[in-house]
Enzyme design. Structure first.
Site, PDB file in Angstrom:
ATOM      1  N   HIS A  56       0.840  -1.206   0.000  1.00  0.00           N
ATOM      2  CA  HIS A  56       0.000   0.000   0.000  1.00  0.00           C
ATOM      3  C   HIS A  56       0.878   1.261   0.000  1.00  0.00           C
ATOM      4  O   HIS A  56       0.662   2.188  -0.784  1.00  0.00           O
ATOM      5  CB  HIS A  56      -0.910  -0.025   1.236  1.00  0.00           C
ATOM      6  N   GLU A  57       1.876   1.282   0.891  1.00  0.00           N
ATOM      7  CA  GLU A  57       2.743   2.460   0.978  1.00  0.00           C
ATOM      8  C   GLU A  57       3.682   2.555  -0.225  1.00  0.00           C
ATOM      9  O   GLU A  57       4.012   3.652  -0.682  1.00  0.00           O
ATOM     10  CB  GLU A  57       3.544   2.418   2.279  1.00  0.00           C
ATOM     11  N   HIS A 101       2.119   4.491  -2.955  1.00  0.00           N
ATOM     12  CA  HIS A 101       2.265   5.939  -2.733  1.00  0.00           C
ATOM     13  C   HIS A 101       3.647   6.406  -3.170  1.00  0.00           C
ATOM     14  O   HIS A 101       3.800   7.395  -3.889  1.00  0.00           O
ATOM     15  CB  HIS A 101       2.101   6.269  -1.244  1.00  0.00           C
ATOM     16  N   ASP A 153      -4.797   7.415  -1.448  1.00  0.00           N
ATOM     17  CA  ASP A 153      -5.735   6.558  -0.728  1.00  0.00           C
ATOM     18  C   ASP A 153      -7.122   6.617  -1.350  1.00  0.00           C
ATOM     19  O   ASP A 153      -7.570   7.664  -1.830  1.00  0.00           O
ATOM     20  CB  ASP A 153      -5.820   6.986   0.740  1.00  0.00           C
TER      21      ASP A 153
END
Length: 903
Positions: free
Chosen positions: A155-156, A159, A166
């Protein structure tokens, strides 16, 4: 072992890797050169190393699945702090804390243990770093509220690497899709229950907004039949990103606002740094390999050009002044410094020397070169030695020469980090490549005392092991060429004050100086240490400097103008209080003029944003042109997020040349505050639905302004960023850019009127004033995105305001707005050359007419008056029994509701 003092000096230049640059690389399908750094505050724990490795192994499998068997993690370096001494760690080469992609540090007051990524905002642009805490890595009772560590990391990573955002929104957790209330999520097929978190009953609707009430929470089913999306909730059984087909374009999340309603996979394949990457067969093993390294004592070699061209003007004097400041004030104790000068050949002026007191610093200053003459060969110096040679060392190379560079292979093998400085307009810009590839910094300096460029550059080369309390912080740096008085002020805030120093540099004769502390002391010229050959005067404040505004005045006693400058530096007030820090950089280090560049400045105290400060950037070209830009944190134009401590602006005046970047931050009016704004982090999971039952997690630990000490106080900071270059194609005029995309369009319905608000863009991005707006609406959000010009046009009478100003437009749509009507709005701006901006964020608004309350039957007399408070109004309900409503039709009771008074 290494005999540091026996090392001699040399050329440590470019690491040539076929044009590739320092940082994360994609080799085949595997990511390499990933650097994870551990902060010195983290206690030594070998289990932490093991947990990092296990997380990456798990993350590699998740990443492969999420990218359709395409990408995985291949090579990872783990940089442990210098104060760890129990393990057998290899010596770091070019790995330094400031260049880390992932940082493991103690929790800060804003995020706590939440994994997050520092993103500056542009969709598709790489972030700065991922932040994880030791408790998240080591304590399963902490990490379980975010999901499996490997999936959280993916998830990170999305980014950090691909610049996506998000898909949840804690500020807008629900929205209306037609008449149906939906949780903000992707995909829309994620199932779950809407439950009051207080009593676990089904959620109720707010009659005013038409959405669920504030205490309602969407609890997703832990096991999902859909496969996306990791960017919504990484703790579910989902394993993919939202695709173009599955993306929820209506959800009011940051991904839609900043990425034009594109799905995550679409951004990765079309906008990110990995867009267009060829797919190659996946190897049998996707488990990453790891190296654990450690930076030891800091070693810096100054490699200084003393060729004939350096004799021009005051170059040698300016070099001596800046290098003296570096040696006396910037370099920390227990570091090693060496000095090499070069022309067509190299000479060691001082071998590597341990900094262990004033005597060693004075000896090094006395060894700085004084004169110049001869030819230039940048590759002439040779750094030799025994043991590990130059591995892990830093080189600061300064040159004004134009010689060619042919020492790439030797430097590639050296393992050194090269920081390059070009002085004057004729210096060979190719030396910038040396910094790009070895992970060093590149700066270009103008000639002259009043520019103070060289002083700023040498001041920026502080230690970079992650311990901010040991770094020298530049508060003030300013210079003028003038007659008479030169006045200014600088603020010492409560986070700094140790080792405070005032440095005055003059061109010909020493000025009279007056420095006033906030309360008790007055310092004049007699308190300054005068170095006449270097033409500097230095005042060192004993102990901790007084908090408040310090005023200074310099008087040029000559009858003709001379250049003078003032530089003020300080350090943290104590080891327990992290200082307010500022960093600045450009969105690109080079440009061909095809798109505008962005200027960023980040202001924070150990990860907690500082907002409402005055931030001004100065960009100066090697031809002497100078541009000043106010950087804003308003969530509009170049700035992606309001009040997140990241201040931004577009730079559009692109002409060929080398440019320097300098930012000054002030809070003289005391308005600056710490911010509670968070974004780009893993979702704290409120709970799940398991076998039809809601399993709640404890509430996320709150953050209060009391904890953050909301009043920052008066402060001053001055920082520089790396220099950058612009090279326009031959014969091509400077580019003309359209207005910037509107990213903060908002809509409300007030009775039968629509109220739109946004921040005005400029003529060229966020500079100047646009010419006109084109505002359209539709009941279909996809139409606005894919075919904007065919949507309904809003007619209006509104002249655009100056960029950054608030805009407001109200209009009536009688025939369209009815109860339950949902409309989508978007806008474009146009400049005088008829260039149009990109389509704005698409905003949704729904007309909600609150339902009147239904009175209960009563045995009261024929008429009753019941008072109640509803939707902010004191109502009276009149009821009459046995009323005929039409022929032969009677009702037992008819009630009418009217507003008696607004309260």
């Amino acid at each position: 072992s290494i005999t540091m003092a026996s090392k001699a000096a040399a050329v440590l230049l470019l690491v040539y890797l076929s044009g590739s640059t320092f940082g994360i690389k994609l080799t085949g399908n595997g990511y390499t050169d990933i650097l994870i750094a551990i902060n010195p505050e983290v206690p030594e724990d070998p289990v932490l190393i093991t947990q990092i490795e296990e997380m990456f192994k798990e993350a590699s499998r998740h990443l492969l699945n999420a990218t359709k068997k395409h990408l995985y993690f291949k090579e990872v370096a783990i940089l442990v702090p210098p104060n760890w001494n129990k393990g057998n760690y290899s010596k770091a080469k070019t790995e330094v804390y400031d260049k880390a992609n992932i940082i493991i540090d103690e929790p800060n007051k804003l995020h706590g243990d939440q994994p997050y990524t520092l993103q500056y905002g542009e969709c598709g642009s790489e972030g700065r770093y991922i932040h994880l805490t030791p408790d998240f890595m080591l304590n399963d009772d902490v990490s379980k509220y975010y999901g499996p560590r490997g999936k959280v990391f993916v998830h990170e990573w999305a980014h950090l690497r691909w610049g996506v955002f998000d898909e949840y929104n804690e500020e807008k957790p629900f929205y209306l899709s037609g008449s149906i209330i939906e949780a903000t999520r992707c995909t829309i097929n994620i199932t779950g229950k809407y439950i009051h978190k207080r009593d676990q009953r089904d959620c109720t609707t707010d009659p005013v907004t038409g959405l669920y009430t504030e205490d309602c929470v969407f609890y997703p089913d832990k096991q999902q039949t859909t496969s996306a999306s990791i960017m919504y909730n990484q703790g579910l059984s989902v394993k993919e990103f939202c695709t173009k087909e599955t993306h929820n374009t209506e959800a009011p999340n940051i991904q839609n606002r900043l990425c034009g309603n594109r799905g995550v996979e679409e951004v990765i394949t079309s906008l990110s740094v990995d867009a267009g990457v060829a797919v190659v067969p996946t190897p049998p093993s996707i488990l990453p390999t790891f190296t654990v390294v450690q930076c030891r004592q800091r070693v810096v070699c100054l490699v200084l050009d003393v060729s004939g061209s350096m004799a021009a003007g005051s170059r040698m004097l300016n070099l001596r002044q800046a290098a003296t400041l570096f040696i006396q004030k910037i370099v920390e104790d227990q570091a090693y410094i060496g000095i090499v000068q070069f022309t067509a050949t190299a000479t060691i002026r001082e071998p590597l020397t341990l900094i262990d007191g004033e005597a060693s610093r004075d000896k090094l200053v006395g060894s700085l070169p004084l004169s110049a003459g001869g030819g230039t060969d940048i590759c002439a110096g040779v750094l030799g030695g025994d043991g590990d040679g130059a591995i892990g060392d830093a080189i600061i190379l300064l040159t004004d020469g134009e010689s060619s560079i042919n020492c790439q292979k030797r430097v590639n093998e050296s393992g050194a980090t090269v920081h390059t400085i070009t002085l004057g307009p004729k210096a060979n810009i190719d030396v910038k490549e040396l910094s790009d590839i070895s992970g060093g910094k590149y700066h270009n300096a103008a000639d002259g005392v009043d520019s103070n460029d060289l002083v700023d550059i040498f001041t920026s080369h502080t230690t970079s092991d992650g311990n901010l309390t040991k770094q020298t912080i530049q508060l003030e740096s300013t210079g003028l060429n003038m007659i008479g008085w030169f006045n200014g002020s600088v603020s010492i805030d409560r986070t700094i004050g140790n080792k405070t120093s005032f440095l005055v540099i003059y061109e010909r004769s020493p000025p009279d100086i007056l420095v006033l502390s906030p309360f008790t002391r007055t310092y004049d010229t007699s308190h300054f240490k005068h170095d006449a050959p270097a033409k500097t005067l230095t005042l060192d404040i004993e102990g901790t400097a007084e908090t408040g505004q310090w005023k200074y005045s310099l008087l040029n006693k000559e009858s003709t103008a001379q250049s003078m400058s003032m530089t003020v530096t300080s350090r943290a007030v104590s080891d327990a209080i992290p200082p307010v820090m500022v960093k600045t950089h450009m969105s690109q280090q080079s440009s061909n003029g095809s798109k505008p560049m962005l200027v960023y400045a980040e202001v924070n105290q150990k990860g907690v944003p500082v907002i409402l400060a005055d931030v001004m950037a100065t960009l100066k070209s090697d031809s002497g042109d100078q541009y000043q830009l106010q950087l804003l944190d308003n969530g509009a134009g170049a700035d992606a997020f309001r009040n997140d401590g990241i201040y931004s602006s577009y730079f559009t005046e692109l002409t060929t040349g080398k440019y320097s970047l300098k930012v000054k931050v002030h809070n003289n009016d005391g308005m600056a505050r710490f911010s509670l704004r968070r974004h780009s982090g893993a979702l704290y999971i409120p709970g799940y639905v398991v076998n039809g039952q809601v399993v709640m997690n404890p509430p996320k630990p709150p953050v209060s302004e009391d904890d953050l000490q909301a009043d920052v106080g008066s402060f001053t900071r001055t920082v520089i960023g790396e220099s950058f270059s612009v090279l326009l194609p031959p014969g091509v005029p400077p580019p003309n850019f359209p207005p910037n995309k509107i990213t903060d369009l908002n809509a409300e319905i007030e009775e039968d009127k629509v109220l739109l608000t946004w921040t005005a863009p400029g003529e060229d991005m966020d500079q100047g004033t646009a010419t006109a707006y084109e505002i359209r609406f539709s009941e279909d959000s996809d139409l606005l995105r894919s075919n904007f010009s065919t949507a309904h046009l809003v007619t209006y009478d509104l002249s655009p305001k100056k960029a950054g100003s608030p805009e407001k437009l109200s209009f009536t749509l009688f025939s369209i707005i009815k109860n339950g009507t949902t409309l989508f709005f978007a806008a474009k701006a146009e400049d005088k050359s008829f260039l149009k901006s990109e389509t704005s964020n698409i905003i949704q608004v729904t007309k909600i007419v609150p339902k009147a309350p239904v009175p209960s039957p009563t045995d009261a007399p024929d008429t009753s008056g019941i008072f109640l408070v509803y939707a902010g109004c004191l109502h009276i309900v009149h009821c009459v029994e046995n009323v005929q409503i039409k022929e032969n039709v009677f009702v037992k009771m008819k009630c009418e509701v009217s507003c008696l008074n607004w309260i």
